[in-house]
Design an enzyme around this catalytic site. Structure first.
Site, PDB file in Angstrom:
ATOM      1  CE1 TYR A 190     -28.941   3.206  16.032  1.00  0.00           C
ATOM      2  CE2 TYR A 190     -28.817   1.299  14.593  1.00  0.00           C
ATOM      3  CZ  TYR A 190     -28.384   2.555  14.950  1.00  0.00           C
ATOM      4  OH  TYR A 190     -27.390   3.151  14.237  1.00  0.00           O
ATOM      5  CG  PHE A 473     -32.565   7.392  17.279  1.00  0.00           C
ATOM      6  CD1 PHE A 473     -33.527   6.738  18.031  1.00  0.00           C
ATOM      7  CD2 PHE A 473     -31.245   6.978  17.378  1.00  0.00           C
ATOM      8  CE1 PHE A 473     -33.179   5.692  18.875  1.00  0.00           C
ATOM      9  CE2 PHE A 473     -30.887   5.933  18.225  1.00  0.00           C
ATOM     10  CZ  PHE A 473     -31.857   5.290  18.970  1.00  0.00           C
ATOM     11  CG  ASN A 475     -30.294   6.826  22.739  1.00  0.00           C
ATOM     12  OD1 ASN A 475     -30.394   7.637  23.663  1.00  0.00           O
ATOM     13  ND2 ASN A 475     -30.283   5.530  22.936  1.00  0.00           N
ATOM     14  CE1 TYR A 476     -27.126   7.179  16.837  1.00  0.00           C
ATOM     15  CE2 TYR A 476     -28.376   7.378  14.815  1.00  0.00           C
ATOM     16  CZ  TYR A 476     -27.535   6.657  15.631  1.00  0.00           C
ATOM     17  OH  TYR A 476     -27.098   5.422  15.224  1.00  0.00           O
ATOM     18  NE  ARG A 477     -30.746  13.379  24.345  1.00  0.00           N
ATOM     19  CZ  ARG A 477     -31.997  13.646  24.697  1.00  0.00           C
ATOM     20  NH1 ARG A 477     -32.653  14.603  24.105  1.00  0.00           N
ATOM     21  NH2 ARG A 477     -32.567  12.958  25.639  1.00  0.00           N
TER      22      ARG A 477
END
Ligand SMILES: Cc1cc2nc3c(=O)[nH]c(=O)nc-3n(C[C@H](O)[C@H](O)[C@H](O)COP(=O)(O)OP(=O)(O)OC[C@H]3O[C@@H](n4cnc5c(N)ncnc54)[C@H](O)[C@@H]3O)c2cc1C
Ligand SMILES: *[C@@H]1O[C@H](CO)[C@@H](O)[C@H](O)[C@H]1NC(C)=O
Ligand SMILES: *[C@@H]1O[C@H](CO)[C@@H](O)[C@H](O)[C@H]1NC(C)=O
Ligand SMILES: *[C@@H]1O[C@H](CO)[C@@H](O)[C@H](O)[C@H]1NC(C)=O
Length: 541
Positions: A190, A473, A475-477
């Site tokens: 995003y 989210f 992609n925010y591992r």
């Protein structure tokens, strides 16, 4: 109960044993036969030997370190790959998959290396690294408003190559130019145009992948299921993504940006309160991120919370000011705080790069600074009462770290159906919280301290964020959500994590995974497992 425990213990013991055996095999000649396999599977027209690095190669360390973006994983104790393969051609990826599978070795895939938990280049089990940085061509087709982008490219390179051909086109993606296309787009991605155009993965038209059988497939030959999965499901559970075909979006010749900061003494609480009620509801062209951190008050010298509002508006400053006056008057935005510029310059503004810097800075693949990092995420579905805000300020001042970023949704984000792609956080989510801890000192103890602070604030936020599931989210591992699927519980563990990232889409991802990769070759600490009936516990090493 006792039997179950015994099974779990046995499974753990056998996993450890197997991993010791693997290490032994690799330490003798496992890597040699693996290398031979790569050589045997490479085409004469595209020799693979120059793409292979072993720990004995002089440039092994520099290749490995080149794309480490979280210094937590640049320690001497960080487990290293027994081999790095840097494909120069897609046939090298095919060889990697074929040999990885026949030799039963773990493969990690890295594009830009921005994974917050290092899952793309660290593993506690022996592994080799498939490092995509050489495959980074970008072909922009302005006439058709599309581009083919190889996954080793960075977002900055994509933005630059688009802007080179058109000042009225852009691509909705993250705001950090060094992030890689491979992880970013396959995990949704995003940025500050999402309220107008959705996430990056909403703007993917086609893809080229190497699948678990080593075949090169495009959208038509992979079919709609796999194509759906690699637009937000996290690529590394399904295939190696070689390239995406993306849809370019229209941007005005001039856009407007601003950044305004208010501390608690400057009525931040009231302004944040108004932001909560308007930000997700503003025209789609307007994105206002709220950043919260703890600073020293200029007046009293005491600690205070600072709220920074940073914005991109796809339009001119006069239109922006009239929207702000009507909808968000408490911020009191003035004309002098607005800066008009081209869309590509706004990328520099959002990255804190001085605006007089040449746009070619976007081609720099190395970030200007590197830190030790921890990230967590949350979604907010209802405005937080003022008393709640006050309690959050108090907690933030007590902890000092982490900061929080609030990224408003709404607009196009709320219009796209939750099943359209695996990324499910759509209607009903007002904004996403990112928790950010950055530090500069090495060492496990320091890291644990900052990680603990991040967990504390995350825990404190529980009453204000989404529940059942508590969304996160992808992609925010965040390793706190669990890692490493071993043994009997792996499926239940995976489901508990998976619904946070994918909600109702988890089951479809599981089904697709089971179909396209039944032997679970594409796996990492938080990958999608195969359905339990297909599970082969021996293969869970
Ligand atoms: C400084 C910074 C800023 C960020 N800003 C944003 C932002 O604005 N918006 C946002 O959405 N996210 C942002 N992120 C998060 C970022 O999108 C993710 O970390 C993303 O996964 C990074 O992609 P990468 O290729 O650089 O990472 P990598 O570490 O290379 O890969 C991440 C994951 O994707 C897998 N993967 C990578 N390449 C491939 C491939 N070719 N095929 C299959 N699987 C692959 C990896 O195995 C790993 O699981 C940011 C991260 C950092 C560190
Ligand atoms: C294989 O690994 C061992 C131990 O790490 C190393 O000594 C040996 O040189 C490696 N062989 C090759 C060809 O890299
Ligand atoms: C990563 O570690 C290596 C080896 O200790 C060191 O030389 C290098 O400077 C480190 N990288 C950064 C960016 O600190
Ligand atoms: C645009 O797409 C059409 C149809 O796919 C293709 O024939 C044409 O060559 C493309 N234009 C350019 C500039 O590549």
């Amino acid at each position: 109960m006792g039997v179950l425990k015994a099974v779990v213990v046995l499974t753990m013991v056998s996993t450890v044993l197997l991993s010791i055996l693997w290490r032994a095999a690799l330490d003798s000649d496992g890597n040699q036969t693996f290398i031979q396999c790569l050589l045997d599977n490479s085409l004469d027209s595209h020799p693979i030997s120059s793409a292979i690095y072993t720990p004995q190669s002089p440039s092994y360390s520099s290749v490995l370190e080149s794309y480490i973006r979280n210094l937590r994983f640049n320690e001497s104790s960080t487990p290293k790959p027994f081999l790095i393969l840097t494909p120069l051609h897609q046939s090298h990826i095919q060889a990697a998959v074929t040999c990885g599978k026949t030799h039963g070795v773990r493969m990690k895939i890295r594009s830009g290396g921005h994974d917050y938990e290092g899952f793309s280049y660290v593993s506690t089990l022996p592994f080799f690294l498939l490092d995509m940085f050489n495959l980074r061509s970008i072909h922009v087709d302005i006439e058709n408003e599309t581009a083919w982008v190889q996954t080793g490219a960075t977002l900055g390179e994509v933005f630059y190559r688009i802007a080179e051909k058109s000042n009225t086109h852009g691509f909705p993606a993250g705001v950090c130019p060094t992030v890689g296309v491979g992880g970013h787009v396959s995990g949704a991605g995003y940025g500050n145009m999402m309220r107008k155009y959705g996430v990056s993965a909403d703007n993917v038209l086609d893809a080229v992948v190497v699948d678990a059988n080593g075949r090169v497939l495009d959208r038509q030959s992979m079919g709609e299921d796999l194509f759906w999965a690699i637009r937000g499901g996290g690529g590394a559970s399904f295939a190696v993504i070689v390239a995406y075909k993306i849809k370019l979006v229209r941007v005005p010749e001039r856009v407007t940006v601003f950044q305004v900061e208010k501390t608690l003494e400057e009525d931040a609480t009231d302004i944040v309160d108004q932001w909560q009620h308007v930000a997700y509801n503003l025209p789609e062209e307007l994105f206002i991120r709220l950043m919260l951190d703890v600073v020293k008050s200029r007046e009293s010298g005491e600690k205070t919370v600072r709220a920074s509002f940073v914005s991109l508006f796809l339009g001119d400053s006069d239109s922006l000011l009239s929207i702000m006056k009507e909808r968000f008057p408490k911020l009191g935005l003035s004309k002098s705080e607005c800066i008009e510029m081209s869309w590509v310059k706004s990328v520099l503004f959002w990255s804190n790069i001085p605006l007089d810097t040449d746009n070619r800075v976007l081609l720099d693949r190395t970030p200007r600074t590197l830190d030790y990092l921890k990230r967590k995420s949350d979604y907010v579905r209802e405005a937080i009462p003022k008393a709640g805000l006050e309690s959050i300020w108090k907690k933030m001042i007590e902890l000092e770290t982490p900061r929080m970023f609030f990224n408003p949704y709404g607009g196009k984000m709320a219009e796209i159906a939750a099943e359209e792609i695996p990324f499910p956080h759509r209607a009903g989510n007002l904004w996403k919280i990112q928790y950010l801890a950055n530090w500069k000192e090495p060492g496990v103890e320091t890291a644990n301290r900052y990680i603990e602070l991040s967990r504390k604030l995350h825990e404190f936020m529980t009453p204000f964020v989404s529940k059942n599931p508590r969304q996160a989210f992808l992609n925010y591992r965040d390793a706190d959500l669990g890692s490493n699927y071993h043994g009997k519980d792996m499926y239940e563990e995976a489901r508990a994590q998976g619904v946070k990232w994918f909600m109702g889409n988890f089951d479809r991802l599981l089904k697709i995974k089971t179909e396209v990769d039944p032997s679970n070759f594409f796996r990492y600490e938080q990958s999608i497992p195969v359905l339990p009936s297909q599970q082969n516990l021996d293969a869970s090493v």
